[in-house]
Design a protein around this motif. Structure first.
Motif, short mmCIF file in Angstrom:
data_model
loop_
_atom_site.label_atom_id
_atom_site.label_comp_id
_atom_site.label_asym_id
_atom_site.label_seq_id
_atom_site.Cartn_x
_atom_site.Cartn_y
_atom_site.Cartn_z
N ASP A 78 1.74 25.07 0.59
CA ASP A 78 2.41 24.77 -0.63
C ASP A 78 3.76 25.58 -0.80
O ASP A 78 4.67 25.52 -1.89
N PHE A 79 4.16 26.46 0.16
CA PHE A 79 5.16 27.29 0.04
C PHE A 79 6.68 26.46 0.13
O PHE A 79 6.55 25.57 1.05
N GLU A 80 7.66 26.63 -0.76
CA GLU A 80 8.82 26.20 -0.83
C GLU A 80 9.93 27.18 -0.32
O GLU A 80 9.84 28.33 -1.14
N PRO A 81 10.64 26.99 0.67
CA PRO A 81 11.52 28.18 0.77
C PRO A 81 12.54 28.10 -0.17
O PRO A 81 13.22 27.20 -0.78
N ALA A 82 12.87 29.48 -0.69
CA ALA A 82 13.92 29.75 -1.66
C ALA A 82 15.49 29.06 -1.15
O ALA A 82 15.70 28.78 -0.09
N GLU A 83 16.26 29.04 -2.23
CA GLU A 83 17.50 28.74 -2.32
C GLU A 83 18.25 29.43 -3.24
O GLU A 83 17.92 29.90 -4.13
N GLN A 84 19.50 29.86 -2.45
CA GLN A 84 20.32 30.76 -3.16
C GLN A 84 21.84 30.24 -2.91
O GLN A 84 22.12 30.10 -1.91
N ASP A 85 22.42 29.85 -3.91
CA ASP A 85 23.85 29.37 -3.96
C ASP A 85 23.95 28.08 -3.00
O ASP A 85 24.83 27.80 -2.24
N GLY A 86 22.73 27.30 -3.05
CA GLY A 86 22.90 26.12 -2.28
C GLY A 86 22.40 26.24 -0.96
O GLY A 86 22.26 25.22 -0.04
N GLU A 87 22.20 27.60 -0.37
CA GLU A 87 21.67 27.74 0.83
C GLU A 87 20.20 28.06 1.01
O GLU A 87 19.61 28.77 0.28
N LYS A 88 19.43 27.57 1.86
CA LYS A 88 18.15 27.55 2.05
C LYS A 88 17.70 28.86 2.70
O LYS A 88 18.54 29.28 3.49
N GLN A 89 16.59 29.42 2.48
CA GLN A 89 16.17 30.55 2.97
C GLN A 89 16.08 30.43 4.49
O GLN A 89 15.81 29.41 5.25
N ALA A 90 16.33 31.53 5.30
CA ALA A 90 16.52 31.57 6.73
C ALA A 90 15.31 31.55 7.41
O ALA A 90 13.99 31.71 6.65
N VAL A 91 15.17 30.90 8.50
CA VAL A 91 13.97 31.04 9.28
C VAL A 91 14.04 32.13 10.41
O VAL A 91 14.99 32.41 11.16
#
Length: 154
Positions: free
Chosen positions: A109-122
């Motif tokens: 159920d993890f949702e990668p965070a977004e900051q300023d329209g950018e998705k969380q790095a992998v």
């Protein structure tokens, strides 16, 4: 090994216990040509913290997709970068000239965070040979046998 044994949602050293994210293992001895290509592209990274490499998004990038309870991460590279760096068998190009190198998914159920329209790095931890558990993968990094690559996500 199935995909879920090579993808984790976890905190990763040296980023600290509060930074939960997606971690993929990348085996430099894999027989998969896409995984071999991704491993070789890590050489294009720029070192930040000791043992941590940052890749430019047009060299190697990640994409998140969700289908129901499954989160998938796909590693992609520009065809021009692949042509410049190594011989990769023809693979399907998308409309932007991106080549899919590998795809992993797991139930979460993890949702990668977004900051300023950018998705969380992998995060990728590279290693040579099979790794069967997260503890084994992280131990290789702690021992200096592996590096971490940070990939921008689209």
């Amino acid at each position: 090994m199935d995909d879920s044994s090579r993808m984790w949602i976890t905190a990763v050293p040296p980023f600290g216990p509060d930074e939960i994210g997606v971690l993929l293992s990348l085996d430099g001895e894999s027989a998969d040509p896409g995984e071999q290509a991704a491993f070789r592209l890590l050489d294009r990274g720029h070192e930040g913290e000791e043992g941590v490499f940052y890749l430019l998004p047009f060299d190697l990038s990640a994409r998140y997709t969700r289908t129901g309870d499954r989160l998938a991460v796909t590693l992609v590279a520009q065809r021009a970068v692949l042509d410049e760096e190594l011989a990769v068998p023809e693979r399907q190009l998308d409309e932007g000239g991106w080549v899919t190198l590998l795809r992993r998914e797991l139930v979460t159920d993890f949702e990668p965070a977004e900051q300023d329209g950018e998705k969380q790095a992998v995060l990728l931890i590279d290693h040579l040979g099979p790794v069967h558990t997260l503890d084994e993968l992280l131990a290789g990094f702690e021992a200096g046998d592996s590096g971490i690559a940070v990939l921008n996500a689209q």
